[in-house]
Write a protein that holds these residues in place. Structure first.
Motif, mmCIF file in Angstrom:
data_model
loop_
_atom_site.group_PDB
_atom_site.id
_atom_site.type_symbol
_atom_site.label_atom_id
_atom_site.label_comp_id
_atom_site.label_asym_id
_atom_site.label_seq_id
_atom_site.Cartn_x
_atom_site.Cartn_y
_atom_site.Cartn_z
ATOM 1 N N SER A 143 8.071 -3.118 -8.527
ATOM 2 C CA SER A 143 6.778 -3.264 -7.849
ATOM 3 C C SER A 143 6.868 -2.956 -6.361
ATOM 4 N N GLN A 144 8.075 -3.053 -5.781
ATOM 5 C CA GLN A 144 8.229 -2.816 -4.345
ATOM 6 C C GLN A 144 8.705 -1.409 -4.021
ATOM 7 N N ARG A 145 9.201 -0.685 -5.025
ATOM 8 C CA ARG A 145 9.856 0.591 -4.752
ATOM 9 C C ARG A 145 8.899 1.618 -4.162
ATOM 10 N N ALA A 146 7.762 1.852 -4.819
ATOM 11 C CA ALA A 146 6.837 2.892 -4.352
ATOM 12 C C ALA A 146 6.284 2.597 -2.957
ATOM 13 N N PRO A 147 5.819 1.360 -2.672
ATOM 14 C CA PRO A 147 5.335 1.096 -1.305
ATOM 15 C C PRO A 147 6.415 1.246 -0.251
ATOM 16 N N LEU A 148 7.649 0.832 -0.572
ATOM 17 C CA LEU A 148 8.733 0.969 0.398
ATOM 18 C C LEU A 148 9.079 2.430 0.651
ATOM 19 N N LEU A 149 9.117 3.233 -0.413
ATOM 20 C CA LEU A 149 9.402 4.655 -0.247
ATOM 21 C C LEU A 149 8.322 5.332 0.589
ATOM 22 N N ALA A 150 7.077 4.964 0.361
ATOM 23 C CA ALA A 150 5.985 5.542 1.146
ATOM 24 C C ALA A 150 6.116 5.167 2.621
ATOM 25 N N ALA A 151 6.429 3.881 2.891
ATOM 26 C CA ALA A 151 6.587 3.430 4.273
ATOM 27 C C ALA A 151 7.787 4.105 4.934
ATOM 28 N N ALA A 152 8.878 4.253 4.181
ATOM 29 C CA ALA A 152 10.073 4.907 4.728
ATOM 30 C C ALA A 152 9.800 6.372 5.036
ATOM 31 N N GLY A 153 9.054 7.048 4.169
ATOM 32 C CA GLY A 153 8.699 8.433 4.422
ATOM 33 C C GLY A 153 7.871 8.590 5.681
#
Length: 347
Positions: A143-153
């Motif tokens: 559940s946290q992977r996609a939002p974190l990847l977006a923020a990191a990008g």
């Protein structure tokens, strides 16, 4: 089970490193409060060492806390020549990035070296502790992977966009990205039992990449160079990136695709346990978007017009060149098999 075992390996390796390096950790714990006091011009009794870790790159990292106010610093003491060079390079990179007025929006995410020097013949660096926890652990939660990847990008694109230049790739420019890593791979292949086949592959890759890149116009920029979730700090509730650490492999005039591919490749490795080489081969066969589970348009944007196969091979070559001689990788047979031999045998 495979993910759990894969994730356990670096954890167990770090615990073993801590156990094996008790004298280094003990010495660092003793001197760290004094170094923070010197860096902050405060009383040494105000500070205490909270914990000391010993990394796989031979750096003792002490967390030092203020007994009263609650401020925290990180004291880093490298214990090998390679580790010293890495920390010195990081300090130089961070000074350059902080001095760039166009990167003011990125500064809150950058470590700040408050002091560096030598104590008892050992180099040290005192950094203000950034808030947040390593994003690598959070990436294990779907559940946290996609939002974190977006923020990191978004965070690293600030660096890419603010420092980018448009260049025409000539033979000299391509040599740095192609010839240098392939020469190192040729040295490796020359000692391998399947020397002839691997050397043929190295020669074929050189011809293919030169043909694909020379004469192409691309954007280059500063890149972090090892942009993976373990080098990101984030907050769990809002899944926002609060810090980007370990800048010793950063470089100017590089392709931004290196950071963006590495972020997603390593996120997949954390989630599924695949080796980086295995992921690269899968992306070569099935496409970057399908392999890394990103929209095709987003993956195409990372590549900036470079065809997927040359882009993936450039990414792999840069990664191999950086790590094949690094501490903890060059002498690890499993790393060599999964990331060097397997790719060379299948491209």
């Amino acid at each position: 089970m495979r993910v759990a075992v894969q994730w356990a390996q670096p954890v167990l390796r770090d615990r073993l490193a801590c156990w094996l390096h008790r004298p280094e950790r003990s010495w660092t714990a003793t001197v760290a409060p004094r170094l923070v006091a010197l860096a902050t011009a405060t009383d040494g009794t105000r500070w205490r060492t909270e914990a000391v870790a010993f990394t796989s790159t031979s750096v003792a990292v002490a967390t030092v806390r203020d007994n009263g106010v609650g401020g925290r610093y990180m004291v880093k003491v490298p214990w090998t020549t390679q580790a010293v060079e890495g920390l010195r390079r990081q300090a130089e990179v961070l000074d350059r990035l902080r001095a760039d007025p166009s990167l003011s929006g990125l500064r809150p995410l950058l470590p700040y070296c408050a002091a560096q020097g030598e104590i008892e013949g050992r180099y040290y660096c005192v950094e203000w502790a950034l808030r947040g926890a390593p994003a690598s652990g959070m990436m294990l939660r779907h559940s946290q992977r996609a939002p974190l990847l977006a923020a990191a990008g978004r965070a690293i694109r600030e660096l890419h966009q603010r420092t980018r230049e448009r260049i025409l790739l000539d033979r000299a420019a391509v040599a740095e990205w192609v010839d240098v890593p392939l020469r190192r791979l040729a040295e490796f292949a020359a000692t391998h039992p399947r020397r002839g086949r691997l050397l043929d592959t190295v020669g074929r890759l050189r011809e293919e990449l030169v043909a694909a890149l020379v004469g192409r116009t691309v954007h280059t920029s500063w890149i972090h160079g090892d942009y993976w979730p373990g080098n990101l700090l984030a907050t769990a509730p809002d899944r926002q990136v609060t810090g980007i650490v370990d800048w010793d492999r950063a470089a100017p005039r590089q392709l931004p695709l290196h950071d963006l591919l590495h972020l997603h490749v390593l996120a997949r490795r954390l989630a599924r346990g695949d080796e980086l080489g295995e992921i690269v081969l899968r992306a070569l066969r099935h496409g970057i978007d399908r392999t890394l589970d990103v929209p095709a348009a987003e993956a195409a944007d990372w590549l900036d017009g470079i065809p997927p196969r040359p882009a993936l091979l450039l990414y792999w070559l840069r990664h191999i060149l950086l790590f094949i001689d690094s501490e903890g990788d060059h002498d690890a047979p499993r790393w060599i098999r999964g990331n060097v031999e397997r790719v060379l045998a299948n491209v």
